[in-house]
Design a protein around this motif. Structure first.
Motif, PDB file in Angstrom:
ATOM      1  N   PRO A 100       0.793  -1.111  -0.087  1.00  0.00           N
ATOM      2  CA  PRO A 100      -0.049  -0.041  -0.175  1.00  0.00           C
ATOM      3  C   PRO A 100       0.712   1.139  -0.007  1.00  0.00           C
ATOM      4  N   ASP A 101       0.309   2.300  -0.478  1.00  0.00           N
ATOM      5  CA  ASP A 101       0.726   3.645  -0.803  1.00  0.00           C
ATOM      6  C   ASP A 101       2.518   3.822  -1.237  1.00  0.00           C
ATOM      7  N   LEU A 102       2.779   2.744  -1.925  1.00  0.00           N
ATOM      8  CA  LEU A 102       4.107   2.869  -2.358  1.00  0.00           C
ATOM      9  C   LEU A 102       4.097   2.753  -4.108  1.00  0.00           C
ATOM     10  N   ASP A 103       4.516   3.643  -4.599  1.00  0.00           N
ATOM     11  CA  ASP A 103       4.405   3.479  -6.262  1.00  0.00           C
ATOM     12  C   ASP A 103       5.720   3.772  -6.872  1.00  0.00           C
ATOM     13  N   VAL A 104       6.396   2.379  -7.061  1.00  0.00           N
ATOM     14  CA  VAL A 104       7.897   2.520  -7.825  1.00  0.00           C
ATOM     15  C   VAL A 104       7.727   2.659  -9.209  1.00  0.00           C
ATOM     16  N   LYS A 105       8.301   3.601  -9.847  1.00  0.00           N
ATOM     17  CA  LYS A 105       8.453   4.205 -11.118  1.00  0.00           C
ATOM     18  C   LYS A 105       9.222   3.231 -11.818  1.00  0.00           C
ATOM     19  N   ASN A 106       9.128   2.935 -13.064  1.00  0.00           N
ATOM     20  CA  ASN A 106      10.207   1.933 -13.956  1.00  0.00           C
ATOM     21  C   ASN A 106      10.651   2.408 -14.945  1.00  0.00           C
ATOM     22  N   VAL A 107      10.793   4.070 -14.950  1.00  0.00           N
ATOM     23  CA  VAL A 107      11.824   4.611 -15.942  1.00  0.00           C
ATOM     24  C   VAL A 107      12.451   5.589 -15.293  1.00  0.00           C
ATOM     25  N   LEU A 108      13.800   5.908 -15.874  1.00  0.00           N
ATOM     26  CA  LEU A 108      14.565   6.696 -15.185  1.00  0.00           C
ATOM     27  C   LEU A 108      15.396   7.436 -16.658  1.00  0.00           C
ATOM     28  N   THR A 109      15.305   8.722 -16.532  1.00  0.00           N
ATOM     29  CA  THR A 109      15.764   9.594 -17.795  1.00  0.00           C
ATOM     30  C   THR A 109      16.854  10.693 -17.358  1.00  0.00           C
ATOM     31  N   GLU A 157       7.490   6.846  -4.979  1.00  0.00           N
ATOM     32  CA  GLU A 157       6.390   7.643  -4.199  1.00  0.00           C
ATOM     33  C   GLU A 157       6.021   6.929  -3.062  1.00  0.00           C
ATOM     34  N   GLY A 158       5.723   7.419  -2.048  1.00  0.00           N
ATOM     35  CA  GLY A 158       5.051   6.821  -0.789  1.00  0.00           C
ATOM     36  C   GLY A 158       6.251   6.640   0.368  1.00  0.00           C
ATOM     37  N   LEU A 159       7.578   6.979   0.190  1.00  0.00           N
ATOM     38  CA  LEU A 159       8.573   6.425   0.974  1.00  0.00           C
ATOM     39  C   LEU A 159       8.108   6.939   2.397  1.00  0.00           C
ATOM     40  N   ALA A 160       7.669   7.975   2.679  1.00  0.00           N
ATOM     41  CA  ALA A 160       7.566   8.761   4.069  1.00  0.00           C
ATOM     42  C   ALA A 160       6.722   7.874   4.669  1.00  0.00           C
ATOM     43  N   ALA A 161       5.712   6.748   4.321  1.00  0.00           N
ATOM     44  CA  ALA A 161       5.179   6.109   5.023  1.00  0.00           C
ATOM     45  C   ALA A 161       5.762   4.843   5.662  1.00  0.00           C
ATOM     46  N   PHE A 162       7.082   4.862   5.364  1.00  0.00           N
ATOM     47  CA  PHE A 162       7.790   3.717   6.102  1.00  0.00           C
ATOM     48  C   PHE A 162       9.077   4.426   6.706  1.00  0.00           C
ATOM     49  N   SER A 163       9.715   3.644   7.787  1.00  0.00           N
ATOM     50  CA  SER A 163      10.746   4.159   8.630  1.00  0.00           C
ATOM     51  C   SER A 163      11.998   4.245   7.728  1.00  0.00           C
ATOM     52  N   SER A 164      12.066   3.185   6.986  1.00  0.00           N
ATOM     53  CA  SER A 164      13.141   2.862   5.761  1.00  0.00           C
ATOM     54  C   SER A 164      12.805   2.274   4.737  1.00  0.00           C
ATOM     55  N   THR A 165      13.338   2.299   3.979  1.00  0.00           N
ATOM     56  CA  THR A 165      13.056   1.459   2.520  1.00  0.00           C
ATOM     57  C   THR A 165      14.636   1.038   1.894  1.00  0.00           C
ATOM     58  N   GLN A 166      14.747  -0.283   1.751  1.00  0.00           N
ATOM     59  CA  GLN A 166      15.924  -0.907   1.192  1.00  0.00           C
ATOM     60  C   GLN A 166      15.622  -1.129  -0.471  1.00  0.00           C
ATOM     61  N   PRO A 208      10.289  -2.394   1.779  1.00  0.00           N
ATOM     62  CA  PRO A 208       9.872  -1.347   2.771  1.00  0.00           C
ATOM     63  C   PRO A 208      10.326  -2.020   4.223  1.00  0.00           C
ATOM     64  N   ASP A 209      10.449  -1.179   5.119  1.00  0.00           N
ATOM     65  CA  ASP A 209      10.533  -1.672   6.500  1.00  0.00           C
ATOM     66  C   ASP A 209       9.331  -2.497   7.000  1.00  0.00           C
ATOM     67  N   GLY A 210       9.461  -3.638   7.670  1.00  0.00           N
ATOM     68  CA  GLY A 210       8.104  -4.384   8.146  1.00  0.00           C
ATOM     69  C   GLY A 210       7.770  -5.254   7.454  1.00  0.00           C
ATOM     70  N   TYR A 211       8.064  -5.365   6.165  1.00  0.00           N
ATOM     71  CA  TYR A 211       7.542  -6.210   5.126  1.00  0.00           C
ATOM     72  C   TYR A 211       8.512  -7.545   4.379  1.00  0.00           C
ATOM     73  N   GLU A 212       8.128  -8.486   4.645  1.00  0.00           N
ATOM     74  CA  GLU A 212       8.826  -9.603   4.222  1.00  0.00           C
ATOM     75  C   GLU A 212       9.020  -9.682   2.864  1.00  0.00           C
ATOM     76  N   ASN A 213       7.950  -9.646   2.107  1.00  0.00           N
ATOM     77  CA  ASN A 213       7.966  -9.651   0.681  1.00  0.00           C
ATOM     78  C   ASN A 213       8.435  -8.417  -0.084  1.00  0.00           C
ATOM     79  N   ALA A 214       9.449  -8.505  -0.736  1.00  0.00           N
ATOM     80  CA  ALA A 214      10.093  -7.433  -1.443  1.00  0.00           C
ATOM     81  C   ALA A 214       9.243  -7.166  -2.914  1.00  0.00           C
TER      82      ALA A 214
END
Length: 737
Positions: A648-657, A670-679, A720-726
């Motif tokens: 939820p609330d995490l939108d990973v963009k798939n294009v880098l220019t 988008e949505g990184l602020a909802a988690f304490s850390s994201t690897q 995301p921190d707290g999630y086992e599935n990447a």
């Protein structure tokens, strides 16, 4: 009774006139009265009373008539009492005839005199009944009748005087009698079952009653016809005998015979209880007519005597000459009766039963001469034997055997065949080149047959004269001619892909395949243990030579041409690494290998005929990449895209220019602020990590070790921190876009 009443009336009238003067009255009857057997000289007398002062004398005349007949007159006579009231008993001198039987007589008496002042008392009248003694007569007639079904009319005869009161009958010999309401002189009885007497009761009036003599009806029981005994079946050659009647109750009236099954009967005129017969020729029915007495005559039961036609064995045909082990069917014709058995004999004297009851007999294979006959029996008639037939058996000939049969090659197909052991002369030799379907005659009557330069397999036999038996053939000799061996053609040198399979075929060979052989150097050969005309080469990994060895019968072996099966290299297909993505994500596949390629499951790919299509599976999917090189060889690899549930609330963009235009210059999640850390981790298509951050903040600009990465597809792993599935997916770097 009416006569008495009349008398009383007359007397009353007389009494009433008693007081008159100059009167006389008849006051009573002296005689005669009713009686039995009155005579023809009966007195007629009355009492006369003087009712007046005058004296009765000769001027008083007394008169009487009988039934109004002639008047009898007589004077009273002098000297009679003259005193008033005196009574004088007066009897006429002339007698009256009252002898008529069963008769009522009207008696009229009166007096008359001059000066009679009262004539009403001058007369008296009465009736006199004369009943004569009964002659009762006889009931006729005594009769013997059949029980039950009987009847007749009885008549009373000889009876006179009296009146029939009724008929009576008795069933106990006259001990007791029962009335029958009948006053006639006849009576009809019917259906009596017991002895019965019939009589008539007669009323005698003034005479005694009487009963007639009875008639006796005697009841006869139904007759017994009896039963017949005697033969029921006889042979027509001796159709003689006696039929007996037993148990009959009456005499025999006659015997009757029928030869048409009872339609018509002929009397024999025999009244005894035995009926003799002789010489009967057809079926006959017998019966006896027995006297029934008062009952109807009755017939005995019927005895049916069947006359059986004499046994006739017919003709057994015919004496025959046959060969040893030959069978023969014998037939019996025109016989009368059934076959009891067939018999055989080796000498015509001593016979053995064969337990055959048909009219034909098959001898089976006979090895010796034999006599035959048939036993025939019709009904009870004696068995008769047929004529004998003689089946003569001629021993079989010996056909001998042919020696010299051989298997030869067509290059040397010549030789000699010899017949030996035959017991009869040779008619001809015969040969066949189609396995005995057809035979060609060889005009040779000797025991040897020369053959030269045969080019095909040939069978030989000899026809031997059989004499009276059929001509017979010897055994068969085979010259098996093998055609010259020709290994044929093995087609052809072939170039295939490494690991493919190939079927090799042998054509036009003459002879049997001994084996297939293979070699990797064309010199050293290895058996493939295969005798068919084709060979499947499976998953070839090394260039190989092949050949086939063929042999025709006894001819020498031959080897085919050698073919070479060479290999083209296979391409290597690479479908890329397995990837995990989230629902709704799109990822680019990175396939390689060969010159052209194609993917399966193309319905979730942007283009299944390019190496790097975009994949947008909605569920975990395995994609197969098949590639082909310039030789047409192929290889296949697969990649599995595992689709996970989106975080939820995490939108990973798939294009880098990273081109400095201010748009997508860094990789945005988008949505990184909802988690304490994201690897995050970034890998190139070879699996090398090119970027890692334990707490990503959208800062990566597509560089590795300070240098911009080449454009292409990269794999990201976001945890995301707290999630086992990447979250896994593909990132496209387009630096010059």
């Amino acid at each position: 009774m009416h006569k008495k009443i009349l008398l009383y009336i007359v007397l009353l009238i007389a009494g009433l006139n008693y007081a008159y003067a100059q009167d006389a009255a008849i006051t009573g009857i002296l005689n005669v009265g009713n009686g039995c057997d009155l005579s023809n000289a009966e007195d007629i007398g009355v009492a006369v009373r003087n009712d007046g002062p005058l004296l009765i004398d000769n001027n008083v005349v007394m008169n009487y008539t009988i039934n109004g007949g002639a008047t009898v007159s007589q004077t009273l006579g002098p000297g009679n009492p003259a005193a008033t009231g005196a009574v004088y008993n007066f009897t006429f001198a002339q007698k009256a005839d009252l002898s008529a039987c069963d008769t009522d007589f009207d008696v009229l008496v009166w007096l008359e005199f001059p000066g009679d002042v009262n004539q009403a008392n001058d007369t008296i009248r009465w009736s006199v009944r004369n009943d004569c003694t009964i002659i009762p007569g006889q009931v006729e007639s005594d009769e013997l009748v059949c029980i039950g079904n009987n009847g007749n009319t009885l008549n009373l005869v000889g009876q006179s005087n009296g009146t029939i009161t009724n008929w009576v009958y008795s069933e106990d010999g006259g001990a007791t009698w029962t009335n029958i309401p009948n006053t006639s002189t006849s009576y009809t009885f019917s259906n009596l079952t017991d002895d019965t007497q019939f009589a008539v009761e007669i009323d005698g009036g003034y005479c005694p009653n009487d009963v007639s003599s009875p008639a006796s009806i005697t009841i006869q029981a139904l007759p017994t016809a009896g039963t017949l005994s005697g033969p029921t079946e006889l042979c027509d050659v001796s159709a003689n005998g006696v039929v007996n009647l037993n148990g009959n109750s009456g005499n025999v009236v006659d015997w009757e015979l029928s030869t048409d099954n009872g339609v018509t009967w002929v009397n024999s005129g025999n009244t005894t209880t035995t009926e003799s017969f002789s010489g009967l020729t057809q079926n006959t029915l017998f019966r006896a007519l027995v006297d029934g007495g008062a009952c109807a005559n009755v017939y005995s039961d019927t005895l049916e005597l069947s006359i059986v036609e004499a046994s006739a064995p017919g003709l057994l045909e015919t004496d025959t000459l046959i060969c040893e082990d030959e069978s023969l069917t014998l037939s019996l014709g025109s016989s009368v009766g059934s076959v009891q058995d067939w018999e055989s004999s080796s000498d015509g004297t001593t016979w053995s039963p064969l337990s055959i009851t048909g009219t034909t007999y098959n001898t089976g294979a006979l090895s010796s001469s034999t006599y035959y006959r048939v036993l025939v029996k019709n009904g009870i008639c004696p068995i008769e034997n047929s004529n004998q037939v003689y089946i003569e058996v001629q021993p079989n000939i010996s056909t001998g055997s042919i020696s010299g049969g051989a298997s030869v090659c067509a290059t040397s197909a010549s030789g000699v065949l010899t017949l030996s052991g035959n017991s009869s002369t040779i008619i001809e030799w015969e040969s066949s080149t189609d396995s005995g379907m057809t035979w060609a005659t060889i005009a040779n009557t000797t025991t040897t047959e020369n053959y030269t330069n045969l080019n095909q397999t040939t069978w030989y036999r000899v026809l031997i004269d059989g004499g009276v038996c059929p001509d017979q053939y010897s055994d068969t000799a085979l010259i098996n001619v093998s055609p010259i061996t020709d290994a044929g053609v093995l087609e052809q040198d072939t170039l295939i892909c490494e690991g493919d399979s190939l079927t090799l075929n042998l054509n036009s060979n003459i002879g049997s395949i001994i084996d297939w052989e293979s070699s990797t150097d064309g010199s050293n050969w290895t058996s493939l243990v295969n005798t068919s005309d084709s060979y499947m080469v499976d998953s070839i990994l090394t260039p190989t030579y092949y050949r086939v060895i063929v042999k025709s019968g006894v001819c020498a072996e031959d080897t085919t041409n050698i073919i070479f099966v060479d290999l083209n290299p296979d391409p290597t297909a690479n479908a890329g690494l397995d990837i995990d993505i989230l629902e709704g994500d799109t990822i680019m596949l990175n396939g390689s290998g060969g010159q052209i390629g194609g993917w399966t499951n193309g319905e979730s790919l942007s283009d299944s005929l390019i190496y790097d299509p975009l994949a947008f599976p909605t569920e975990t999917t395995t994609y197969y990449l098949t590639v082909m090189n310039s030789f047409g060889c192929t290889d296949t690899d697969n990649v599995t895209i595992t689709v996970g549930t989106a975080i939820p609330d995490l939108d990973v963009k798939n294009v880098l220019t990273p081109n400095g235009d201010g748009y997508n210059d860094t990789w945005i999640i988008e949505g990184l602020a909802a988690f304490s850390s994201t690897q995050v981790e970034i890998y190139n298509i070879y699996g090398r990590m090119v970027y890692q951050s334990l707490d990503y903040q959208n800062e990566w600009d597509g560089k590795f070790e300070g240098k911009a990465l080449p454009n292409g597809s990269y794999l990201y792993v976001v945890t995301p921190d707290g999630y086992e599935n990447a979250i896994k997916g593909t990132l496209m770097i387009l630096g010059d876009e």
